[in-house]
Scaffold this active site. Structure first.
Site, PDB file in Angstrom:
ATOM      1  N   GLY A  88     -14.500  18.722 -18.699  1.00 44.76           N
ATOM      2  CA  GLY A  88     -15.065  20.041 -18.965  1.00 44.76           C
ATOM      3  C   GLY A  88     -16.271  20.360 -18.095  1.00 44.76           C
ATOM      4  N   THR A  89     -17.128  19.395 -17.899  1.00 42.44           N
ATOM      5  CA  THR A  89     -18.352  19.659 -17.132  1.00 42.44           C
ATOM      6  C   THR A  89     -18.022  20.041 -15.704  1.00 42.44           C
ATOM      7  OG1 THR A  89     -19.552  18.104 -18.525  1.00 42.44           O
ATOM      8  CG2 THR A  89     -20.553  18.639 -16.395  1.00 42.44           C
ATOM      9  N   ASN A 169     -18.982  24.318 -29.838  1.00 39.60           N
ATOM     10  CA  ASN A 169     -18.834  22.905 -30.205  1.00 39.60           C
ATOM     11  C   ASN A 169     -19.765  22.461 -31.322  1.00 39.60           C
ATOM     12  OD1 ASN A 169     -20.593  23.401 -27.842  1.00 39.60           O
ATOM     13  ND2 ASN A 169     -21.213  21.292 -28.183  1.00 39.60           N
ATOM     14  N   GLN A 197     -13.205  23.209 -26.551  1.00 42.31           N
ATOM     15  CA  GLN A 197     -12.980  22.948 -27.987  1.00 42.31           C
ATOM     16  C   GLN A 197     -11.734  23.643 -28.535  1.00 42.31           C
ATOM     17  OE1 GLN A 197     -14.493  20.762 -29.881  1.00 42.31           O
ATOM     18  NE2 GLN A 197     -16.207  20.227 -28.548  1.00 42.31           N
ATOM     19  N   GLY A 218      -9.434  16.578 -21.690  1.00 41.96           N
ATOM     20  CA  GLY A 218      -8.411  15.817 -22.403  1.00 41.96           C
ATOM     21  C   GLY A 218      -8.935  15.021 -23.586  1.00 41.96           C
ATOM     22  N   HIS A 219     -10.181  14.528 -23.492  1.00 42.17           N
ATOM     23  CA  HIS A 219     -10.648  13.615 -24.546  1.00 42.17           C
ATOM     24  C   HIS A 219     -10.971  14.320 -25.856  1.00 42.17           C
ATOM     25  CE1 HIS A 219     -15.215  14.172 -24.225  1.00 42.17           C
ATOM     26  NE2 HIS A 219     -14.777  14.878 -23.214  1.00 42.17           N
ATOM     27  N   THR A 255      -8.312  10.716  -4.121  1.00 46.68           N
ATOM     28  CA  THR A 255      -7.081  10.206  -4.729  1.00 46.68           C
ATOM     29  C   THR A 255      -7.048  10.569  -6.206  1.00 46.68           C
ATOM     30  OG1 THR A 255      -7.053   8.423  -3.130  1.00 46.68           O
ATOM     31  CG2 THR A 255      -5.699   8.121  -5.101  1.00 46.68           C
ATOM     32  N   CYS A 343     -28.075  15.508 -29.606  1.00 50.76           N
ATOM     33  CA  CYS A 343     -28.396  14.296 -30.364  1.00 50.76           C
ATOM     34  C   CYS A 343     -28.009  13.071 -29.555  1.00 50.76           C
ATOM     35  CB  CYS A 343     -27.601  14.296 -31.664  1.00 50.76           C
ATOM     36  SG  CYS A 343     -27.731  12.755 -32.518  1.00 50.76           S
TER      37      CYS A 343
HETATM   38  C1  LIG Z   1     -17.744  23.120 -25.373  1.00 49.95           C
HETATM   39  C2  LIG Z   1     -17.844  21.969 -24.428  1.00 49.95           C
HETATM   40  N1  LIG Z   1     -17.916  22.208 -23.122  1.00 49.95           N
HETATM   41  C3  LIG Z   1     -17.985  21.215 -22.225  1.00 49.95           C
HETATM   42  C4  LIG Z   1     -18.008  19.905 -22.614  1.00 49.95           C
HETATM   43  C5  LIG Z   1     -18.094  18.824 -21.598  1.00 49.95           C
HETATM   44  O1  LIG Z   1     -16.840  18.239 -21.376  1.00 49.95           O
HETATM   45  P1  LIG Z   1     -16.717  16.817 -20.674  1.00 49.95           P
HETATM   46  O2  LIG Z   1     -17.338  15.817 -21.572  1.00 49.95           O
HETATM   47  O3  LIG Z   1     -15.233  16.612 -20.510  1.00 49.95           O
HETATM   48  O4  LIG Z   1     -17.391  16.903 -19.353  1.00 49.95           O
HETATM   49  C6  LIG Z   1     -17.948  19.600 -23.987  1.00 49.95           C
HETATM   50  C7  LIG Z   1     -17.997  18.196 -24.453  1.00 49.95           C
HETATM   51  O5  LIG Z   1     -18.855  17.807 -25.222  1.00 49.95           O
HETATM   52  C8  LIG Z   1     -17.866  20.662 -24.911  1.00 49.95           C
HETATM   53  O6  LIG Z   1     -17.805  20.442 -26.237  1.00 49.95           O
END
Ligand SMILES: Cc1ncc(COP(=O)(O)O)c(C=O)c1O
Length: 390
Positions: A88-89, A169, A197, A218-219, A255, A343
């Site tokens: 996500g980041t 989140n 989310q 994915g996680h 890769t 946190c």
């Molecule tokens: C709303 C939201 N955006 C972005 C992220 C970041 O995703 P990642 O941990 O895959 O980089 C999170 C994860 O905590 C999230 O809840």
């Protein structure tokens, strides 16, 4: 709604008391066994570099392209619109950077309750003197004020990027992404949504939404960590985000994380296959916890509405000497929950979301988030433990 008869749940709860209870599934989820099994061959026998021309390479290339096709189909997108990323980041950073660098956006509209992966990225670009930023107003429950968004878009004089998360989140508020898409279309703005989310928890049909970028990880739905996607609408032309080799159609060199990509697609496929059953089960757990907390502990508040994410229950406990150490004490009692995304060490160092909503003065907020692996007995145990700790 589940069976709410409390007695059997209480009995089972006492048996469970020695084990850890994981109620922080919005932070991350355990890998699904079926997902792991789909990944294993790509860690062992199918190890070829997808760019190699011989058979080892061809089989991993085929796995990546099959995963892309599957993900695209599940999200109502075209395969060419799906780019695999590290999560996500990275996807959020990429979309925001590309909107500025390649699409000419000079103003960014966002919100004060975005995840740090968006919040800090917007702040970063906001330091550039050519880029201005503003936050959309929020209603008391954290939902976006769509009238304010429209006003801002209407009065803007520069090409604008709107970046607003689909599901929050911490408190679980949901964005009406279709409505925001229509506003962006009307005012010719670029739209990105952090869907970390919601993808894997709701059916998402991108073919029916006017949107340029979405991010997913994915996680959050029992896939592997370090995997994600960036959806880039086919009408959008952006430059490579990692430069080097020609991977990801020249957009993201390096890769490929083959087993991660295979795992992401499998996790999404399974999540959508079981969506009806899993979502109603998880919703039942959340409702049960709300009901039982209300019965057992006075003075609580819930930061949610009927429209919130079914995976999250954000609970406000009256601030007292005891409740301020609640997270810490839950941890000592083998219960994993969260005080918000800031946190880090078991104590609540404060949540920018709760601060933005003015909910920190008299309240200690704890986020409980659920998955298909949680049980009613676990919830019962947590409620009783909370009662004792409070
Ligand atoms: C709303 C939201 N955006 C972005 C992220 C970041 O995703 P990642 O941990 O895959 O980089 C999170 C994860 O905590 C999230 O809840």
């Amino acid at each position: 709604m589940q069976n709410t008869s409390v007695q059997p749940a209480m009995q089972k709860a006492s048996e469970l008391s020695k084990e850890r209870i994981y109620l922080d599934n919005a932070a991350t989820t355990p890998l699904d066994k079926e997902v792991m099994e789909a990944m294993i061959p790509y860690m062992s026998t199918h190890f070829g570099n997808p760019s190699s021309i011989y058979s080892y390479g061809r089989e991993t290339r085929m796995a990546i392209e099959a995963a892309r096709k599957e993900v695209a189909k599940l999200l109502g997108a075209r395969p060419g619109e799906i780019f695999f990323t590290s999560g996500g980041t990275e996807s959020n950073n990429t979309a925001i950077a590309a909107a500025i660098r390649d699409l000419g956006c000079r103003h960014i509209i966002s919100s004060a309750i975005e995840h740090h992966a968006v919040l800090h990225t917007v702040e970063h670009y906001g330091h550039d003197q050519n880029i201005s930023t503003s936050n959309v107003q929020l209603l008391a429950n954290g939902e976006v004020d769509y009238n304010d968004l429209e006003e801002q878009l209407k009065n803007g004089s520069q090409k604008t990027l709107v970046t607003l998360m689909h599901g929050n989140n911490e408190i679980g508020t949901l964005l009406d992404i279709k409505r925001v898409g229509e506003l962006c279309k009307k005012y010719d703005a670029i739209l990105h949504s952090d869907c970390v989310q919601t993808v894997g928890h709701y059916p998402v049909d991108l073919s029916s939404v006017h949107i340029h970028f979405i991010s997913a990880a994915g996680h959050k739905f029992h896939g592997p960590k370090g995997t994600g996607i960036l959806y880039v609408n086919g009408s959008v032309n952006i430059k490579p985000f990692i430069i080097g080799g020609g991977q990801e159609r020249n957009m993201r060199a390096g890769t490929e994380n083959v087993y991660g990509i295979v795992g992401f697609a499998k996790a999404l496929e399974k999540a959508m296959r079981n969506y009806e059953v899993d979502s109603s089960y998880i919703k039942g757990l959340r409702n049960y916890m709300m009901e039982r907390l209300t019965q057992e502990i006075a003075g609580l508040s819930f930061n949610c509405s009927e429209q919130s994410l079914y995976t999250i229950l954000s609970v406000g406990f009256p601030k007292t000497e005891r409740s301020e150490f609640l997270l810490f004490n839950l941890d000592i009692n083998n219960i994993c929950a969260s005080g918000g995304s800031a946190c880090s060490s078991g104590t609540d160092v404060g949540s920018h979301v709760m601060r933005a909503l003015n909910k920190t003065e008299n309240t200690v907020t704890i986020r409980f988030s659920f998955s298909k692996y949680n049980t009613q007995e676990e919830i019962e145990l947590v409620v009783l433990k909370l009662k004792e700790l409070i």
